[in-house]
Design a protein around this motif. Structure first.
Motif, PDB file in Angstrom:
ATOM      1  N   THR A 131       0.820  -1.215   0.000  1.00  0.00           N
ATOM      2  CA  THR A 131       0.000   0.000   0.000  1.00  0.00           C
ATOM      3  C   THR A 131       0.849   1.258   0.000  1.00  0.00           C
ATOM      4  N   LYS A 132       2.095   1.162   0.502  1.00  0.00           N
ATOM      5  CA  LYS A 132       2.953   2.338   0.638  1.00  0.00           C
ATOM      6  C   LYS A 132       4.199   2.210  -0.240  1.00  0.00           C
ATOM      7  N   THR A 133       4.760   3.351  -0.616  1.00  0.00           N
ATOM      8  CA  THR A 133       6.038   3.375  -1.322  1.00  0.00           C
ATOM      9  C   THR A 133       7.155   3.094  -0.322  1.00  0.00           C
TER      10      THR A 133
ATOM     11  N   TYR B  82      -1.591   3.194  -3.728  1.00  0.00           N
ATOM     12  CA  TYR B  82      -0.598   3.976  -4.478  1.00  0.00           C
ATOM     13  C   TYR B  82       0.763   3.285  -4.552  1.00  0.00           C
ATOM     14  N   GLY B  83       1.168   2.619  -3.468  1.00  0.00           N
ATOM     15  CA  GLY B  83       2.476   1.967  -3.470  1.00  0.00           C
ATOM     16  C   GLY B  83       2.624   0.965  -4.596  1.00  0.00           C
ATOM     17  N   LEU B  84       1.580   0.196  -4.860  1.00  0.00           N
ATOM     18  CA  LEU B  84       1.604  -0.793  -5.936  1.00  0.00           C
ATOM     19  C   LEU B  84       1.436  -0.136  -7.294  1.00  0.00           C
ATOM     20  N   LYS B  85       0.446   0.725  -7.408  1.00  0.00           N
ATOM     21  CA  LYS B  85       0.169   1.351  -8.704  1.00  0.00           C
ATOM     22  C   LYS B  85       1.348   2.176  -9.204  1.00  0.00           C
ATOM     23  N   SER B  86       1.981   2.927  -8.319  1.00  0.00           N
ATOM     24  CA  SER B  86       3.102   3.761  -8.747  1.00  0.00           C
ATOM     25  C   SER B  86       4.267   2.908  -9.228  1.00  0.00           C
TER      26      SER B  86
ATOM     27  N   ILE C 265      -3.068  -7.182 -11.996  1.00  0.00           N
ATOM     28  CA  ILE C 265      -2.309  -7.289 -10.745  1.00  0.00           C
ATOM     29  C   ILE C 265      -3.232  -6.914  -9.595  1.00  0.00           C
ATOM     30  N   VAL C 266      -3.323  -7.789  -8.607  1.00  0.00           N
ATOM     31  CA  VAL C 266      -4.224  -7.548  -7.478  1.00  0.00           C
ATOM     32  C   VAL C 266      -3.436  -7.547  -6.177  1.00  0.00           C
ATOM     33  N   GLY C 267      -3.626  -6.471  -5.398  1.00  0.00           N
ATOM     34  CA  GLY C 267      -3.017  -6.358  -4.079  1.00  0.00           C
ATOM     35  C   GLY C 267      -4.031  -5.803  -3.098  1.00  0.00           C
ATOM     36  N   LEU C 268      -3.572  -5.437  -1.929  1.00  0.00           N
ATOM     37  CA  LEU C 268      -4.474  -4.891  -0.912  1.00  0.00           C
ATOM     38  C   LEU C 268      -4.963  -3.517  -1.346  1.00  0.00           C
ATOM     39  N   ASP C 269      -6.274  -3.330  -1.299  1.00  0.00           N
ATOM     40  CA  ASP C 269      -6.913  -2.072  -1.690  1.00  0.00           C
ATOM     41  C   ASP C 269      -7.954  -1.751  -0.620  1.00  0.00           C
ATOM     42  N   TYR C 270      -7.717  -0.656   0.111  1.00  0.00           N
ATOM     43  CA  TYR C 270      -8.614  -0.305   1.215  1.00  0.00           C
ATOM     44  C   TYR C 270      -9.970   0.205   0.731  1.00  0.00           C
TER      45      TYR C 270
ATOM     46  N   GLY D   6      -6.019  -9.217   4.825  1.00  0.00           N
ATOM     47  CA  GLY D   6      -4.834  -8.852   4.064  1.00  0.00           C
ATOM     48  C   GLY D   6      -5.062  -9.010   2.571  1.00  0.00           C
ATOM     49  N   ALA D   7      -3.992  -8.819   1.802  1.00  0.00           N
ATOM     50  CA  ALA D   7      -4.090  -8.877   0.344  1.00  0.00           C
ATOM     51  C   ALA D   7      -4.602 -10.228  -0.142  1.00  0.00           C
ATOM     52  N   GLY D   8      -4.196 -11.297   0.531  1.00  0.00           N
ATOM     53  CA  GLY D   8      -4.631 -12.622   0.111  1.00  0.00           C
ATOM     54  C   GLY D   8      -6.133 -12.791   0.125  1.00  0.00           C
ATOM     55  N   SER D   9      -6.799 -12.087   1.050  1.00  0.00           N
ATOM     56  CA  SER D   9      -8.258 -12.144   1.107  1.00  0.00           C
ATOM     57  C   SER D   9      -8.889 -11.495  -0.112  1.00  0.00           C
ATOM     58  N   VAL D  10      -8.278 -10.390  -0.561  1.00  0.00           N
ATOM     59  CA  VAL D  10      -8.766  -9.692  -1.759  1.00  0.00           C
ATOM     60  C   VAL D  10      -8.502 -10.541  -3.002  1.00  0.00           C
ATOM     61  N   ILE D  11      -7.280 -11.068  -3.090  1.00  0.00           N
ATOM     62  CA  ILE D  11      -6.892 -11.857  -4.266  1.00  0.00           C
ATOM     63  C   ILE D  11      -7.736 -13.120  -4.382  1.00  0.00           C
TER      64      ILE D  11
END
Length: 258
Positions: free
Chosen positions: A46-48, A99-103, A121-126, A164-169
């Motif tokens: 989520t973060k850079t 933003y950390g992933l998208k950037s 690409i799928v990661g954690l997205d609040y 966490g991200a795994g739940s979203v994925i």
């Protein structure tokens, strides 16, 4: 054994959400004082790296720089760049994430595309929504390559274990009947990326973390020694059931002699 490089997890190891883990600060200061190389190998997308370092320094008084942070976002971006034989600007991606992933991904030069991207690409997205899941699912069904940043089902924070991200994925995996290509811990991909990116020898490194299923399994998969600390996810009961034990176990990082 005195290790030359420490790879340190964050959530549950250095802090729990906004809550400090006091011995974490001393542990890292000891590494710094003894001139031992250390990097923060996190599954946080989520973060850079700069935001991760700022959080460590400003909120937890733990010495850190952006150059010492390795994330699945950076590893995913590197993976995507190596997927294609031609210029990456000829290709496209759709990303669910912060933003950390998208950037990291879009800074490679790959184009944004919703309908027919080459990769999803799928990661954690609040702020994930049904609409985002719909776009990702349809794109993967059309043939897009499916990447998941990391398989963490939960994250330890000051409130407890949150999704966490795994739940979203896993929702996208269910809707597409496809398993993602995972990059972050416990996969070896992120450790190989870190070793190449930061130029350390995995044989003289140790992975430090609180979660057997991510941190410790990543070390095991990569041939890197492991140090499990019981300040986060994994419990003694969990470890009693596993066939391959961590190389080292401590209740708290203040028990460890760097």
């Amino acid at each position: 054994m005195k290790y030359q490089t420490y790879l340190i997890d964050l959530d549950g190891t250095m802090y729990r959400g906004k809550d400090k883990i006091p011995e974490a600060k001393t542990f890292v200061e000891n590494l710094q004082a003894k001139g031992v190389d250390y990097y923060f190998l996190t599954n946080n997308t989520t973060k850079t790296p700069q935001q991760v370092a700022d959080n460590l320094v400003n909120n937890h008084q733990i010495p850190a720089t952006a150059d010492q942070v390795v994330t699945p976002s950076l590893a995913t971006a590197a993976y995507v760049k190596n997927m294609f034989d031609d210029d990456i600007s000829n290709h496209s991606a759709y990303v669910i994430g912060e933003y950390g992933l998208k950037s990291a991904v879009y800074n490679t030069g790959i184009k944004f595309e919703e309908t027919n991207p080459d990769v999803v690409i799928v990661g954690l997205d609040y702020d994930v929504t049904y609409h985002k899941f719909e776009i990702a699912t349809l794109a993967i069904k059309r043939g897009a390559f499916f990447i998941g940043t990391n398989a963490d089902t939960n994250l330890p924070n000051e409130r407890g274990l949150v999704p966490g991200a795994g739940s979203v994925i896993s929702l996208v995996e269910t809707s597409t009947q496809q398993r993602a290509k995972y990059i972050g811990k416990p996969e070896r991909d992120i450790m190989d990326f870190a070793a190449d990116f930061k130029h350390f020898d995995p044989k003289t490194a140790v992975m430090v973390g609180d979660n057997y299923n991510t941190d410790i399994k990543c070390g095991i998969a990569s041939g890197v020694d492991t140090l499990l600390v019981y300040t986060g996810v994994s419990t003694h009961e969990d470890i009693a059931k596993v066939a391959i034990k961590p190389t080292h176990e401590v209740e708290s990082l203040d028990e460890w002699d760097v």
